[in-house]
Design a protein around this motif. Structure first.
Motif, short mmCIF file in Angstrom:
data_model
loop_
_atom_site.label_atom_id
_atom_site.label_comp_id
_atom_site.label_asym_id
_atom_site.label_seq_id
_atom_site.Cartn_x
_atom_site.Cartn_y
_atom_site.Cartn_z
N VAL A 1 0.86 -1.18 0.00
CA VAL A 1 0.00 0.00 0.00
C VAL A 1 0.90 1.23 0.00
N LEU A 2 0.71 2.12 -0.96
CA LEU A 2 1.53 3.33 -1.04
C LEU A 2 0.89 4.45 -0.24
N CYS A 3 1.73 5.12 0.57
CA CYS A 3 1.27 6.24 1.40
C CYS A 3 1.69 7.55 0.75
N LYS A 4 0.72 8.34 0.36
CA LYS A 4 1.02 9.61 -0.32
C LYS A 4 1.19 10.77 0.66
N GLN A 5 0.75 10.57 1.88
CA GLN A 5 0.88 11.61 2.91
C GLN A 5 2.34 11.76 3.31
N MET A 6 2.84 13.00 3.45
CA MET A 6 4.25 13.24 3.77
C MET A 6 4.44 14.03 5.07
N GLU A 7 3.37 14.33 5.79
CA GLU A 7 3.45 15.11 7.02
C GLU A 7 3.03 14.28 8.22
N PRO A 8 3.69 14.43 9.38
CA PRO A 8 4.82 15.32 9.67
C PRO A 8 6.13 14.88 9.01
N SER A 9 6.21 13.62 8.57
CA SER A 9 7.31 13.14 7.74
C SER A 9 6.80 11.91 7.00
N ARG A 10 7.49 11.51 5.94
CA ARG A 10 7.03 10.36 5.15
C ARG A 10 6.97 9.09 6.00
N GLU A 11 7.97 8.94 6.91
CA GLU A 11 8.01 7.73 7.74
C GLU A 11 6.86 7.72 8.76
N GLU A 12 6.62 8.88 9.39
CA GLU A 12 5.57 8.94 10.41
C GLU A 12 4.18 8.76 9.79
N ALA A 13 4.00 9.31 8.60
CA ALA A 13 2.72 9.14 7.91
C ALA A 13 2.50 7.67 7.53
N ALA A 14 3.56 7.02 7.05
CA ALA A 14 3.47 5.60 6.68
C ALA A 14 3.23 4.73 7.91
N GLN A 15 3.86 5.10 9.01
CA GLN A 15 3.65 4.35 10.26
C GLN A 15 2.20 4.43 10.70
N LYS A 16 1.63 5.63 10.66
CA LYS A 16 0.22 5.83 11.08
C LYS A 16 -0.71 4.99 10.20
N LEU A 17 -0.47 5.00 8.89
CA LEU A 17 -1.31 4.23 7.99
C LEU A 17 -1.18 2.73 8.26
N SER A 18 0.04 2.27 8.55
CA SER A 18 0.23 0.85 8.86
C SER A 18 -0.53 0.45 10.14
N GLU A 19 -0.55 1.35 11.12
CA GLU A 19 -1.31 1.09 12.36
C GLU A 19 -2.80 0.97 12.06
N ASP A 20 -3.30 1.87 11.22
CA ASP A 20 -4.72 1.84 10.86
C ASP A 20 -5.08 0.55 10.13
N ILE A 21 -4.23 0.13 9.20
CA ILE A 21 -4.49 -1.09 8.42
C ILE A 21 -4.46 -2.32 9.32
N ALA A 22 -3.47 -2.40 10.22
CA ALA A 22 -3.37 -3.55 11.13
C ALA A 22 -4.61 -3.65 12.02
N THR A 23 -5.12 -2.50 12.45
CA THR A 23 -6.34 -2.49 13.27
C THR A 23 -7.53 -3.01 12.47
N ARG A 24 -7.60 -2.59 11.20
CA ARG A 24 -8.73 -3.00 10.35
C ARG A 24 -8.68 -4.47 9.98
N ASN A 25 -7.49 -4.97 9.62
CA ASN A 25 -7.43 -6.36 9.11
C ASN A 25 -7.04 -7.39 10.16
N GLY A 26 -6.81 -6.92 11.41
CA GLY A 26 -6.52 -7.85 12.49
C GLY A 26 -5.18 -8.54 12.40
N SER A 27 -4.24 -7.92 11.70
CA SER A 27 -2.90 -8.52 11.55
C SER A 27 -1.98 -8.05 12.69
N ILE A 28 -0.83 -8.70 12.78
CA ILE A 28 0.16 -8.33 13.79
C ILE A 28 0.96 -7.13 13.27
N LEU A 29 0.98 -6.04 14.03
CA LEU A 29 1.72 -4.84 13.62
C LEU A 29 3.19 -4.98 14.01
N LEU A 30 4.07 -4.84 13.04
CA LEU A 30 5.51 -4.87 13.30
C LEU A 30 6.12 -3.50 13.02
#
Length: 333
Positions: A125-154
């Motif tokens: 999944v590509l994260c287009k959000q870049m704020e507050p940084s590209r890494e932090e935006a991607a981390q937030k999206l990964s947390e949201d996806i893990a919550t939705r699909n019930g997977s283990i967040l690493l």
């Protein structure tokens, strides 16, 4: 930050971790860099982790982390964010161990790293959000996806088990040095989030060895350097343009910083000019294809030769997953 230091894993534990990985990983060579040796009037050895499976040391931590999952967790699958090398390593580890992997990658991550993760079977999944940084935006999206699909967040680096997994580079290096009866005075580790330098510093530290460990970061993204200076987690400005796409975390992981503040790691910042020179030197002399992030430890020796004069130094070349067009551009500079 807690005033009580976290208990650190001992070398015996880390050697056991290394043994658990060995069925899956490659032993990477230790190469002599003659031009850098002459530059510092000493001996420079390069630990070529760019030749590890998936082209980077990150595979070591990824395979170990998935080996720790319970059968139930493996059924759930895992989700993580990464700008590239951990993504590729985790995708490969998931394919080997039969674990479904979902990866969130910044939309501006190198295309070759995105394609390779997908080829290895990961859902990217590509994260287009870049704020507050590209890494932090991607981390937030990964947390949201893990919550939705019930997977283990690493987490790609801020995880004590990932640190143990990446320490395998240090275990293997220590074995190679002992076999060749080499005493190393300085070990240079590229740093993004800091799992590699944390893992290596658990083995090479001034209390038990004669080796000083250095955290090597790009100028403008030296969150670990800043954190070590003030002795608490700090954030780099992250405004510079840099080809070191794997090292653009503005702040180190908490678990990683907790280790390095106890193991007397020192910091170095490297300018872009020397990173480019290091990519060129590695290709021309060592016949290694390195991405800029993977070459930065060599660049540190070029920028600060006097600091290592007369020493035996090991520089870890962490990755070789460079886009072909960018690589050709860097060679022509």
């Amino acid at each position: 930050m807690s005033s009580t230091p976290t208990a650190l894993p001992d070398p015996t534990t880390l050697r056991e971790v290394y043994q658990q990985q060995q069925a899956y990983t490659r032993i990477t060579p230790l190469l002599v860099a003659e031009s850098l040796s002459k530059l510092i009037h000493g001996d420079v050895l390069v630990k070529a982790e760019s030749l590890q499976k998936t082209g980077a040391f990150k595979f070591r931590g990824a395979i170990y982390r998935l080996l720790l999952l319970t059968p139930e967790q493996k059924q759930q699958g895992v989700t993580a964010y990464s700008s590239g090398n951990f993504a590729r390593g985790l995708a490969a580890a998931g394919q080997i161990l039969g674990v479904k992997v979902t990866l969130v990658m910044p939309a501006d991550a190198p295309e070759n790293k995105i394609i390779s993760a997908r080829k290895l079977g990961a859902n990217v999944v590509l994260c287009k959000q870049m704020e507050p940084s590209r890494e932090e935006a991607a981390q937030k999206l990964s947390e949201d996806i893990a919550t939705r699909n019930g997977s283990i967040l690493l987490h790609p680096f801020d995880d004590p088990e990932i640190i143990k997994g990446q320490s395998a580079v240090g275990v293997e290096l220590m074995q190679q040095l002992q076999q060749q009866q080499i005493s190393c005075q300085s070990l240079l580790c590229p740093v993004g989030g800091g799992s590699l330098v944390a893992g290596c510093s658990l083995l090479f530290d001034p209390f038990h060895t004669s080796t000083r460990v250095f955290a090597v970061e790009p100028e403008g993204y030296a969150g670990m350097n800043q954190s070590l200076l003030v002795n608490h987690l700090s954030r780099a400005p992250g405004k510079n343009l840099s080809h070191c796409d794997a090292l653009l975390s503005r702040s180190p992981g908490k678990a990683n910083f907790e280790v390095v503040r106890q193991t007397s790691v020192k910091g170095l910042q490297v300018s872009e000019h020397f990173v480019v020179e290091a990519v060129q030197m590695a290709f021309e002399e060592l016949k290694l294809v390195l991405e800029p992030s993977g070459a930065i430890a060599l660049g540190a020796l070029m920028q600060y030769p006097a600091q290592f004069r007369g020493q035996t130094v090991v520089a870890i070349a962490t990755g070789g997953n460079v886009d072909k067009a960018l690589f050709m551009e860097l060679l022509d500079k």
